[in-house]
Design an enzyme around this catalytic site. Structure first.
Site, PDB file in Angstrom:
ATOM      1  N   HIS A  52       2.650  -8.607   1.083  1.00 23.07           N
ATOM      2  CA  HIS A  52       4.089  -8.362   0.933  1.00 23.07           C
ATOM      3  C   HIS A  52       4.438  -7.103   1.701  1.00 23.07           C
ATOM      4  O   HIS A  52       3.564  -6.394   2.194  1.00 23.07           O
ATOM      5  CB  HIS A  52       4.483  -8.296  -0.537  1.00 23.07           C
ATOM      6  CG  HIS A  52       3.956  -7.114  -1.304  1.00 23.07           C
ATOM      7  ND1 HIS A  52       2.607  -6.847  -1.447  1.00 23.07           N
ATOM      8  CD2 HIS A  52       4.607  -6.119  -1.981  1.00 23.07           C
ATOM      9  CE1 HIS A  52       2.458  -5.762  -2.195  1.00 23.07           C
ATOM     10  NE2 HIS A  52       3.654  -5.300  -2.514  1.00 23.07           N
TER      11      HIS A  52
ATOM     12  N   ASP B 175       2.838   0.331   1.083  1.00 22.99           N
ATOM     13  CA  ASP B 175       1.432   0.633   0.785  1.00 22.99           C
ATOM     14  C   ASP B 175       0.523  -0.561   1.093  1.00 22.99           C
ATOM     15  O   ASP B 175      -0.694  -0.470   0.927  1.00 22.99           O
ATOM     16  CB  ASP B 175       1.257   1.106  -0.670  1.00 22.99           C
ATOM     17  CG  ASP B 175       1.832   0.147  -1.698  1.00 22.99           C
ATOM     18  OD1 ASP B 175       2.732  -0.638  -1.345  1.00 22.99           O
ATOM     19  OD2 ASP B 175       1.391   0.187  -2.862  1.00 22.99           O
TER      20      ASP B 175
HETATM   21 ZN   LIG Z   1       4.162  -3.814  -4.111  1.00 26.47          ZN
END
Ligand SMILES: [Zn+2]
Length: 302
Positions: free
Chosen positions: A61, A65
């Site tokens: 996604h 991060d």
């Molecule tokens: Zn996330």
């Protein structure tokens, strides 16, 4: 060899001793990268991963991060002279993000990127290559997010040596038998393959659950997996915060692994607020004993 090497196990903010999410999955001679948090290329260098063997990148996604390390890595591969194509499986918006960064820096990659968009909610097989198969499934997160299931199939049938000898198949032909061939004897008897071999053993499966709220709908994808990676952003005391932010706790990850009859559980994506990780094991192991911290630099065999 089928294994997963952890390059980063932290969430959100990189810390001095924990990098954001990234993992290398080794399937015999093929390397897959799952997620590519900031600093992934440094971890690749530190743990002596052979960059040149990287063929496939999967981005779960578009929270930073999980992909802020990608442009740096793509650029380094270019500087190091890569010419082999690279496939990237990711939410569709990432293609534009890559393009605009390359355009603005005047970079023309010498290798081809084969971009495969993962449309929201998609479930199914996304890659088949030799004995390797990868499928994706949606997880419940704040934005479109995918887990990945990597299966390494055993292709060769298993020889029954006594039977092969009894039917007088020459040993030089055993390799062909394992590939499924029948054997025609000089006396005209056709030795059928299933007289002398049995089907291949079941393949092994690694399932990466990405970022997700506690969700029993994941169970069908996790069922009987050899190794599961499930996020545990928080200890169970912060169950409420985990739900609010579409993340999971230690206890929730362990409960899913137990319900799925998985063989092993790796936990990671720890919130930066935790300096000690042992409490995560103290909460998971009573529910699912075969749990380990997804420790950076460690390769876990599947
Ligand atoms: Zn996330």
């Amino acid at each position: 060899m089928f294994g997963v090497t952890i390059l980063g196990n932290n969430s959100a903010i990189p810390t001095l001793d924990r990098y954001p999410t990234a993992q290398i999955v080794t399937c015999n001679d093929q390397l897959l990268l799952i997620d590519c948090g900031e600093g992934t290329q440094l971890q690749i260098a530190k743990y002596r991963i052979k960059r040149g063997k990287l063929r496939y990148i999967f981005i779960s996604h578009l929270h930073g991060d999980h992909y802020f390390g990608l442009i740096g890595l793509l650029n380094t591969l270019n500087l190091m002279g890569r010419v082999d194509p690279l496939s990237i499986y990711a939410p569709p918006e990432l293609e534009q993000i890559i393009q605009i960064q390359m355009e603005c820096s005047g970079t023309a990659l010498r290798y081809e990127i084969n971009f495969v968009p993962l449309m929201p909610g998609y479930t199914g097989v996304i890659l088949e290559d030799k004995d390797l198969s990868v499928s994706c499934f949606p997880t419940q997160h704040r934005i479109s997010c995918f887990g990945f299931s990597v299966e390494l199939r055993k292709k060769k049938r298993k020889l029954i040596p006594d039977q092969a000898k009894a039917y007088e198949v020459p040993a030089a032909y055993y390799g062909k038998l394992q590939e499924g061939a029948d054997y025609l004897r000089k006396d005209g008897l056709l030795v059928k393959n299933d007289w002398v071999t049995i089907p291949p053993e079941k393949g092994k499966r690694y399932v990466y659950c990405a970022d997700t709220i506690y969700d029993v709908n994941l169970l069908p994808y996790l069922q009987d997996a050899d190794v599961i990676y499930h996020e545990t952003t928080y200890l169970h005391e912060l169950e409420g915060r985990a739900a609010e932010r579409f993340h999971s706790t230690s206890v929730q990850a362990a409960s899913l692994a137990a319900a799925a009859h998985a063989k092993r559980l790796l936990i990671g994506h720890f919130s930066s607020m935790y300096t000690e990780l042992d409490p995560f094991l103290e909460q998971t192991r009573p529910i699912f004993p075969n749990t380990d911290i997804a420790e950076e630099g460690v390769t876990f065999l599947v």
